[in-house]
Design a protein around this motif. Sequence first.
Motif, short mmCIF file in Angstrom:
data_model
loop_
_atom_site.label_atom_id
_atom_site.label_comp_id
_atom_site.label_asym_id
_atom_site.label_seq_id
_atom_site.Cartn_x
_atom_site.Cartn_y
_atom_site.Cartn_z
N PRO A 118 -6.65 -11.65 -0.07
CA PRO A 118 -6.50 -10.88 1.16
C PRO A 118 -5.90 -9.50 0.90
O PRO A 118 -4.98 -9.37 0.09
N TYR A 119 -6.42 -8.51 1.54
CA TYR A 119 -5.92 -7.13 1.50
C TYR A 119 -5.91 -6.52 0.08
O TYR A 119 -5.08 -5.69 -0.23
N ALA A 120 -6.84 -6.93 -0.76
CA ALA A 120 -6.86 -6.43 -2.15
C ALA A 120 -7.14 -4.93 -2.19
O ALA A 120 -6.52 -4.22 -2.98
N GLU A 121 -8.04 -4.46 -1.37
CA GLU A 121 -8.36 -3.03 -1.39
C GLU A 121 -7.28 -2.21 -0.69
O GLU A 121 -6.94 -1.12 -1.15
N GLU A 122 -6.73 -2.73 0.42
CA GLU A 122 -5.71 -1.98 1.17
C GLU A 122 -4.37 -1.95 0.46
O GLU A 122 -3.60 -1.00 0.60
N CYS A 123 -4.05 -3.01 -0.28
CA CYS A 123 -2.74 -3.14 -0.93
C CYS A 123 -2.93 -3.43 -2.42
O CYS A 123 -2.83 -4.58 -2.86
N SER A 147 0.87 -1.17 0.00
CA SER A 147 0.00 0.00 0.00
C SER A 147 0.91 1.22 0.00
O SER A 147 1.78 1.34 0.86
N ARG A 196 0.71 -5.16 -6.52
CA ARG A 196 1.04 -6.59 -6.39
C ARG A 196 2.43 -6.90 -6.93
O ARG A 196 2.77 -6.51 -8.03
#
Length: 174
Positions: free
Chosen positions: A114-119, A74, A122
């Motif tokens: 997991p954590y796709a929106e926060e981070c 992020s 990739r």
Amino acid sequence: SRAPSPGAGRARRGGHRRRLSWQTRCGMLQVAAAFGGGLYIKQALDGVQLPQLKKAGADGSAAFTLSVRVLAASVPGLAAPGLLSHQRPYLEGSLGSSKKETEFADFSPNAGGPYAEECPWRFGDTLTFKARIEDVVGPGLKLSLRVRKDIVLGPVQFEMKAAQVGEGALDLRQ
């Protein structure tokens, strides 16, 4: 009458040849086969290069491999890639005197997981370091998040110098 043959007189007098039993003959053949097999194996092993053993590391300390899997990041303030400019982050890690970098991260806000929106950035890379005990008890793994800005004008792409946007350290003693 006829004269007796030279070997016939001995047989008649009780002096007969002793024959070897079949078990004795088999045992002798087994000994000969084992000896011949041993010679063959020795000749075959003479041509084999065996690894040489030496002390680990130049100073004799034990070395090992440390792998760090970088999944996502992020980066507040870093916008999604646009039409004319792209800002792409990458992670730089250093352990002891060794320094490694990931490939540029891909922007995937809808990737799921997991954590796709926060981070949304990739990576999916692994940084691998050769390490010694001194590296673990020292300052640890230093991480630096860097961003390179690319400007695209038609078929021409300008790659600007990378800037550091964040840094941290990972204590390997814990």
